[in-house]
Design a protein around this motif. Structure first.
Motif, PDB file in Angstrom:
ATOM      1  N   LYS A   4      -8.014 -15.757  -7.714  1.00 31.12           N
ATOM      2  CA  LYS A   4      -7.440 -17.004  -8.226  1.00 31.12           C
ATOM      3  C   LYS A   4      -6.220 -17.428  -7.394  1.00 31.12           C
ATOM      4  O   LYS A   4      -6.023 -18.608  -7.121  1.00 31.12           O
ATOM      5  N   LEU A   5      -5.405 -16.452  -6.991  1.00 29.51           N
ATOM      6  CA  LEU A   5      -4.228 -16.758  -6.167  1.00 29.51           C
ATOM      7  C   LEU A   5      -4.643 -17.244  -4.783  1.00 29.51           C
ATOM      8  O   LEU A   5      -4.078 -18.198  -4.248  1.00 29.51           O
ATOM      9  N   LYS A   6      -5.637 -16.570  -4.204  1.00 34.27           N
ATOM     10  CA  LYS A   6      -6.146 -16.995  -2.897  1.00 34.27           C
ATOM     11  C   LYS A   6      -6.739 -18.393  -2.989  1.00 34.27           C
ATOM     12  O   LYS A   6      -6.566 -19.217  -2.085  1.00 34.27           O
ATOM     13  N   ALA A   7      -7.443 -18.649  -4.099  1.00 33.54           N
ATOM     14  CA  ALA A   7      -8.042 -19.966  -4.299  1.00 33.54           C
ATOM     15  C   ALA A   7      -6.967 -21.044  -4.348  1.00 33.54           C
ATOM     16  O   ALA A   7      -7.092 -22.083  -3.693  1.00 33.54           O
ATOM     17  N   ALA A   8      -5.929 -20.796  -5.103  1.00 30.03           N
ATOM     18  CA  ALA A   8      -4.845 -21.773  -5.218  1.00 30.03           C
ATOM     19  C   ALA A   8      -4.178 -22.010  -3.868  1.00 30.03           C
ATOM     20  O   ALA A   8      -3.872 -23.158  -3.507  1.00 30.03           O
ATOM     21  N   ALA A   9      -3.978 -20.947  -3.109  1.00 31.06           N
ATOM     22  CA  ALA A   9      -3.348 -21.079  -1.790  1.00 31.06           C
ATOM     23  C   ALA A   9      -4.232 -21.887  -0.849  1.00 31.06           C
ATOM     24  O   ALA A   9      -3.744 -22.760  -0.117  1.00 31.06           O
ATOM     25  N   ASN A  10      -5.537 -21.616  -0.868  1.00 30.96           N
ATOM     26  CA  ASN A  10      -6.443 -22.359   0.005  1.00 30.96           C
ATOM     27  C   ASN A  10      -6.560 -23.818  -0.409  1.00 30.96           C
ATOM     28  O   ASN A  10      -6.614 -24.710   0.449  1.00 30.96           O
ATOM     29  N   LYS A  11      -6.589 -24.084  -1.696  1.00 33.93           N
ATOM     30  CA  LYS A  11      -6.644 -25.472  -2.155  1.00 33.93           C
ATOM     31  C   LYS A  11      -5.390 -26.230  -1.739  1.00 33.93           C
ATOM     32  O   LYS A  11      -5.466 -27.371  -1.268  1.00 33.93           O
ATOM     33  N   THR A  12      -4.236 -25.591  -1.895  1.00 35.30           N
ATOM     34  CA  THR A  12      -2.972 -26.243  -1.534  1.00 35.30           C
ATOM     35  C   THR A  12      -2.886 -26.493  -0.034  1.00 35.30           C
ATOM     36  O   THR A  12      -2.570 -27.602   0.407  1.00 35.30           O
ATOM     37  N   ALA A  13      -3.183 -25.459   0.749  1.00 35.75           N
ATOM     38  CA  ALA A  13      -3.126 -25.602   2.208  1.00 35.75           C
ATOM     39  C   ALA A  13      -4.140 -26.647   2.674  1.00 35.75           C
ATOM     40  O   ALA A  13      -3.848 -27.451   3.577  1.00 35.75           O
ATOM     41  N   GLY A  14      -5.313 -26.640   2.065  1.00 30.47           N
ATOM     42  CA  GLY A  14      -6.332 -27.622   2.432  1.00 30.47           C
ATOM     43  C   GLY A  14      -5.895 -29.040   2.116  1.00 30.47           C
ATOM     44  O   GLY A  14      -6.127 -29.963   2.905  1.00 30.47           O
ATOM     45  N   SER A  15      -5.254 -29.224   0.983  1.00 31.53           N
ATOM     46  CA  SER A  15      -4.766 -30.553   0.607  1.00 31.53           C
ATOM     47  C   SER A  15      -3.708 -31.044   1.584  1.00 31.53           C
ATOM     48  O   SER A  15      -3.692 -32.224   1.964  1.00 31.53           O
ATOM     49  N   VAL A  16      -2.836 -30.136   1.993  1.00 32.41           N
ATOM     50  CA  VAL A  16      -1.786 -30.497   2.953  1.00 32.41           C
ATOM     51  C   VAL A  16      -2.414 -30.895   4.290  1.00 32.41           C
ATOM     52  O   VAL A  16      -2.078 -31.939   4.866  1.00 32.41           O
ATOM     53  N   LYS A  17      -3.343 -30.084   4.782  1.00 38.59           N
ATOM     54  CA  LYS A  17      -4.001 -30.397   6.058  1.00 38.59           C
ATOM     55  C   LYS A  17      -4.769 -31.715   5.964  1.00 38.59           C
ATOM     56  O   LYS A  17      -4.723 -32.521   6.898  1.00 38.59           O
ATOM     57  N   ASP A  18      -5.469 -31.921   4.855  1.00 36.75           N
ATOM     58  CA  ASP A  18      -6.218 -33.159   4.663  1.00 36.75           C
ATOM     59  C   ASP A  18      -5.273 -34.358   4.679  1.00 36.75           C
ATOM     60  O   ASP A  18      -5.533 -35.356   5.353  1.00 36.75           O
ATOM     61  N   GLY A  19      -4.162 -34.242   3.971  1.00 36.54           N
ATOM     62  CA  GLY A  19      -3.191 -35.330   3.922  1.00 36.54           C
ATOM     63  C   GLY A  19      -2.563 -35.625   5.270  1.00 36.54           C
ATOM     64  O   GLY A  19      -2.429 -36.788   5.664  1.00 36.54           O
ATOM     65  N   ILE A  20      -2.188 -34.590   5.984  1.00 30.04           N
ATOM     66  CA  ILE A  20      -1.593 -34.786   7.314  1.00 30.04           C
ATOM     67  C   ILE A  20      -2.625 -35.384   8.260  1.00 30.04           C
ATOM     68  O   ILE A  20      -2.311 -36.258   9.071  1.00 30.04           O
ATOM     69  N   GLY A  21      -3.858 -34.903   8.140  1.00 30.66           N
ATOM     70  CA  GLY A  21      -4.936 -35.453   8.968  1.00 30.66           C
ATOM     71  C   GLY A  21      -5.139 -36.938   8.716  1.00 30.66           C
ATOM     72  O   GLY A  21      -5.357 -37.709   9.646  1.00 30.66           O
ATOM     73  N   LYS A  22      -5.056 -37.356   7.450  1.00 29.68           N
ATOM     74  CA  LYS A  22      -5.195 -38.776   7.116  1.00 29.68           C
ATOM     75  C   LYS A  22      -4.029 -39.580   7.689  1.00 29.68           C
ATOM     76  O   LYS A  22      -4.227 -40.658   8.245  1.00 29.68           O
TER      77      LYS A  22
END
Length: 57
Positions: A4-22
């Motif tokens: 669950k912790l790894k999932a939260a970290a990956n979701k957060t990091a993914g959201s940041v990368k997605d946002g910066i990419g946009k």
């Protein structure tokens, strides 16, 4: 619980990368972010299943 912790970290990091990419119009970074968010979602489901089965899998 670590899934669950790894999932939260990956979701957060993914959201940041997605946002910066946009913001920077970097489609590669955006795709990487979306993939990482998906990985986090899969880990979240895995953590839920493991939790319900008592981590016996």
């Amino acid at each position: 619980m670590t899934d669950k912790l790894k999932a939260a970290a990956n979701k957060t990091a993914g959201s940041v990368k997605d946002g910066i990419g946009k913001m920077t119009d970097d489609q590669s970074l955006q795709a990487e972010g979306k993939a990482q968010k998906t990985k986090g979602s899969v880990q979240d489901v895995s953590g839920t299943v493991k939790g319900k089965l008592g981590n016996d899998i």
